[in-house]
Every structure is written in C-alpha cells, then in structure tokens.
Scaffold this motif. Structure first.
Motif, PDB file in Angstrom:
ATOM      1  N   GLY A  21       2.453  12.060   1.195  1.00  0.00           N
ATOM      2  CA  GLY A  21       2.501  12.401  -0.222  1.00  0.00           C
ATOM      3  C   GLY A  21       2.977  11.241  -1.077  1.00  0.00           C
ATOM      4  O   GLY A  21       2.424  10.967  -2.149  1.00  0.00           O
ATOM      5  N   PHE A  22       4.009  10.553  -0.611  1.00  0.00           N
ATOM      6  CA  PHE A  22       4.598   9.449  -1.373  1.00  0.00           C
ATOM      7  C   PHE A  22       3.573   8.365  -1.670  1.00  0.00           C
ATOM      8  O   PHE A  22       3.497   7.854  -2.794  1.00  0.00           O
ATOM      9  CB  PHE A  22       5.775   8.880  -0.583  1.00  0.00           C
ATOM     10  N   SER A  23       2.776   8.005  -0.695  1.00  0.00           N
ATOM     11  CA  SER A  23       1.827   6.908  -0.881  1.00  0.00           C
ATOM     12  C   SER A  23       0.765   7.222  -1.926  1.00  0.00           C
ATOM     13  O   SER A  23       0.183   6.307  -2.525  1.00  0.00           O
ATOM     14  CB  SER A  23       1.163   6.546   0.456  1.00  0.00           C
ATOM     15  N   GLN A  24       0.505   8.511  -2.177  1.00  0.00           N
ATOM     16  CA  GLN A  24      -0.476   8.877  -3.201  1.00  0.00           C
ATOM     17  C   GLN A  24      -0.010   8.478  -4.601  1.00  0.00           C
ATOM     18  O   GLN A  24      -0.828   8.329  -5.514  1.00  0.00           O
ATOM     19  CB  GLN A  24      -0.749  10.384  -3.165  1.00  0.00           C
ATOM     20  N   ARG A  25       1.303   8.276  -4.749  1.00  0.00           N
ATOM     21  CA  ARG A  25       1.841   7.881  -6.052  1.00  0.00           C
ATOM     22  C   ARG A  25       1.543   6.425  -6.378  1.00  0.00           C
ATOM     23  O   ARG A  25       1.764   5.983  -7.501  1.00  0.00           O
ATOM     24  CB  ARG A  25       3.347   8.147  -6.088  1.00  0.00           C
ATOM     25  N   GLY A  26       1.069   5.683  -5.416  1.00  0.00           N
ATOM     26  CA  GLY A  26       0.686   4.297  -5.629  1.00  0.00           C
ATOM     27  C   GLY A  26      -0.787   4.163  -5.961  1.00  0.00           C
ATOM     28  O   GLY A  26      -1.602   3.764  -5.120  1.00  0.00           O
ATOM     29  N   GLY A  27      -1.166   4.540  -7.164  1.00  0.00           N
ATOM     30  CA  GLY A  27      -2.553   4.412  -7.600  1.00  0.00           C
ATOM     31  C   GLY A  27      -3.395   5.639  -7.402  1.00  0.00           C
ATOM     32  O   GLY A  27      -4.587   5.638  -7.719  1.00  0.00           O
ATOM     33  N   GLY A  28      -2.810   6.731  -6.882  1.00  0.00           N
ATOM     34  CA  GLY A  28      -3.545   7.983  -6.715  1.00  0.00           C
ATOM     35  C   GLY A  28      -3.130   8.982  -7.763  1.00  0.00           C
ATOM     36  O   GLY A  28      -3.813   9.176  -8.775  1.00  0.00           O
ATOM     37  N   THR A  29      -1.983   9.623  -7.542  1.00  0.00           N
ATOM     38  CA  THR A  29      -1.481  10.617  -8.493  1.00  0.00           C
ATOM     39  C   THR A  29      -0.598   9.997  -9.569  1.00  0.00           C
ATOM     40  O   THR A  29      -0.159  10.689 -10.475  1.00  0.00           O
ATOM     41  CB  THR A  29      -0.675  11.702  -7.760  1.00  0.00           C
ATOM     42  N   ASP A  30      -0.315   8.706  -9.477  1.00  0.00           N
ATOM     43  CA  ASP A  30       0.512   8.028 -10.466  1.00  0.00           C
ATOM     44  C   ASP A  30      -0.032   6.614 -10.676  1.00  0.00           C
ATOM     45  O   ASP A  30      -0.949   6.177  -9.991  1.00  0.00           O
ATOM     46  CB  ASP A  30       1.983   7.998 -10.017  1.00  0.00           C
ATOM     47  N   GLU A  31       0.575   5.891 -11.601  1.00  0.00           N
ATOM     48  CA  GLU A  31       0.013   4.627 -12.069  1.00  0.00           C
ATOM     49  C   GLU A  31       0.564   3.399 -11.346  1.00  0.00           C
ATOM     50  O   GLU A  31       0.221   2.272 -11.695  1.00  0.00           O
ATOM     51  CB  GLU A  31       0.316   4.479 -13.571  1.00  0.00           C
ATOM     52  N   HIS A  32       1.386   3.573 -10.356  1.00  0.00           N
ATOM     53  CA  HIS A  32       2.057   2.446  -9.710  1.00  0.00           C
ATOM     54  C   HIS A  32       1.081   1.710  -8.784  1.00  0.00           C
ATOM     55  O   HIS A  32       0.868   2.122  -7.652  1.00  0.00           O
ATOM     56  CB  HIS A  32       3.266   2.946  -8.917  1.00  0.00           C
ATOM     57  N   ARG A  33       0.539   0.588  -9.258  1.00  0.00           N
ATOM     58  CA  ARG A  33      -0.522  -0.102  -8.538  1.00  0.00           C
ATOM     59  C   ARG A  33      -0.128  -1.512  -8.095  1.00  0.00           C
ATOM     60  O   ARG A  33      -0.969  -2.276  -7.637  1.00  0.00           O
ATOM     61  CB  ARG A  33      -1.772  -0.197  -9.430  1.00  0.00           C
ATOM     62  N   ASP A  34       1.143  -1.878  -8.230  1.00  0.00           N
ATOM     63  CA  ASP A  34       1.539  -3.275  -8.059  1.00  0.00           C
ATOM     64  C   ASP A  34       2.177  -3.563  -6.705  1.00  0.00           C
ATOM     65  O   ASP A  34       3.073  -4.393  -6.593  1.00  0.00           O
ATOM     66  CB  ASP A  34       2.490  -3.680  -9.187  1.00  0.00           C
ATOM     67  N   GLY A  35       1.714  -2.860  -5.682  1.00  0.00           N
ATOM     68  CA  GLY A  35       2.194  -3.116  -4.344  1.00  0.00           C
ATOM     69  C   GLY A  35       3.133  -2.037  -3.838  1.00  0.00           C
ATOM     70  O   GLY A  35       3.591  -1.173  -4.591  1.00  0.00           O
TER      71      GLY A  35
END
Length: 260
Positions: A21-35
């Motif tokens: 679930g957490f990894s989805q927040r990196g560009g999936g369900t959230d905007e965190h795309r910077d690594g």
C-alpha cells in the motif's frame, strides 16, 4: 510532503503487505514522484534499496513487494523533493555507522535555513536538509558518548533534546533505527498501530487488498507499524502527538513523552 513507513517487531517479519500500500503513494495514489527507499536490518547487517523512480512504477520497488525480506526493524521513505535535486545521494533512508553498528534515518518535512556545524565524522553526501539533520543527531550522540552506546534512557534523552532543537527550524517528522530500537519523532503528522494476538483482517487504504494476519502469524508475534498517515482503513491507528519522540522495541512502544 514526503511519506514515512517504519516497522518494529519482536520476531523477524516481512513488510510486504504494508509496503504494497505504501509504495502506491509514490506516483500512484499520491503525487510523490521524486524517488523512494527502504532499509532492513538483518542481524548486524543492513540491506538498503533506493531509486529515483516513483515507487509505484519502480522495478526495484516491485522486487521489494515480491521478496519477503524478514527483519526486526525497517524504515521506508517516499520523497517529494523540496531541498536538493532528485538523485540517489538525496534519496532516503540514509545509512551511517556509529559505535560499530549501522543507523538508518528518514525524514519528512522542511528545515529552513538549517546549516549546523558538522565535523569530519558526520558530513552529508548529498544536499538535503534531512541528511544534515541525521548527521547532527549522530554527532550529538557521539559528542556525549564517544566510545559506546549508552543505556536506552540516556540515548532517548539525547535524541529528544537534539530533535527539539532541530524542530525549531521547521517540520521534523523522522524515523531512526539502530537495529535494536526504532525511534519516531512527530512534528506534524505520524501514527502507529501495534498488531498482536488476537490478530484479524486488515484492508489497505491505497489498494484494494486485504490480509488475514491469523494465517501468517503466531500468538507471540508483536508488530508495530508507523506511518505518516494510516495505511489501513479498518484498524485503529494512534496519532503520535506533536513534539513527541516515541521509542519502539520488540513491537511495542516503550516511551511516549512530549518532554513538556
């Protein structure tokens, strides 16, 4: 803001469900795309993975989701860059040695005009305020206890005092572990849950996925999971009050003290 995830257990446990679930927040369900990055303690060793790609689409993150690495202490981070360019040296968690053991650290927040004097033993490799804060925490510990790690109460007091000083520069949510304890400092937003017998079902917020922990645990298992925001929507998470440094060992919170 960045996203933090930590796990502390009494027996080696994999973090596959929470990380799914957490990894989805990196560009999936959230905007965190910077690594993103994750570090596991295995005995005295530390296994670390970092990538500048968004966690939701990273092949390295896919490996971690599929590979059940078991650990007593894990720290993961999803980055939204505010200070320092997007590159591997600026990707959390950061790893350093002190007193002959590894320490891992990840930070969520912004520290304005933060330029502490750092000695040769602890200097940042990258350009983030986060790595500077990590170096300062370790430097303060070594200054006070130059030869060996002190008792947990002494360690806690030094970390709490230094964290409070750093937090005057801005938002300072962080996770820190030496492989034995996991420390969580809340400045704006951080919550935790302790899972132990009797176990039940858990359903992820960021992905339609449910696990029945009764099928994958024993009665003696204890697992504490710490996250910026709750990872599940059918469990009760406990917010860590602002200004509090919490210490976890063997899957349980040991100290929850705001220092006021």
């Amino acid at each position: 803001m960045c996203q933090l995830l930590g796990m502390n257990c009494n027996v080696p446990t994999d973090i596959c469900f929470s990380f799914e679930g957490f990894s989805q927040r990196g560009g999936g369900t959230d905007e965190h795309r910077d690594g993103w990055g994750i570090a596991f303690f295995e005995g005295k060793g530390c296994r670390s993975f970092v990538d500048i790609l968004p966690a939701a689409h990273s092949p390295v993150a896919h490996l971690v989701r599929e590979y059940p690495i078991k650990s007593l202490n894990v720290i993961a981070h999803i980055r939204k860059a505010t200070v320092g360019q997007v590159c591997l040296e600026n990707t959390h968690p950061f790893v350093r040695e002190l007193w002959g053991r590894y320490w891992i650290f990840a930070h969520n927040g912004d520290l304005k005009n933060f330029a502490p004097p750092l000695l040769a033993d602890f200097r940042p490799v990258g350009g983030t305020d986060s790595e500077k804060a990590f170096c300062l925490l370790l430097q303060q510990l070594k200054d006070r206890y130059p030869t060996a790690m002190p008792s947990l109460p002494a360690l806690y007091q030094t970390l709490r005092t230094t964290a409070a000083e750093i937090a005057t520069y801005g938002s300072f949510n962080f996770l820190l572990s030496n492989g034995e304890h996991l420390f969580a400092h809340a400045s704006t937003q951080l919550s935790y849950i302790v899972r132990r017998h009797p176990f039940g079902h858990a359903h992820l917020v960021d992905k339609d996925m449910t696990v029945d922990f009764r099928e994958v645990t024993t009665e003696r298992d204890q697992v504490a999971v710490i996250a910026t925001t709750p990872l599940t929507d059918n469990e009760t998470w406990t917010p860590i009050p602002s200004g509090t440094l919490a210490a976890f060992q063997d899957g349980l919170p040991l100290i929850l003290d705001s220092g006021e």
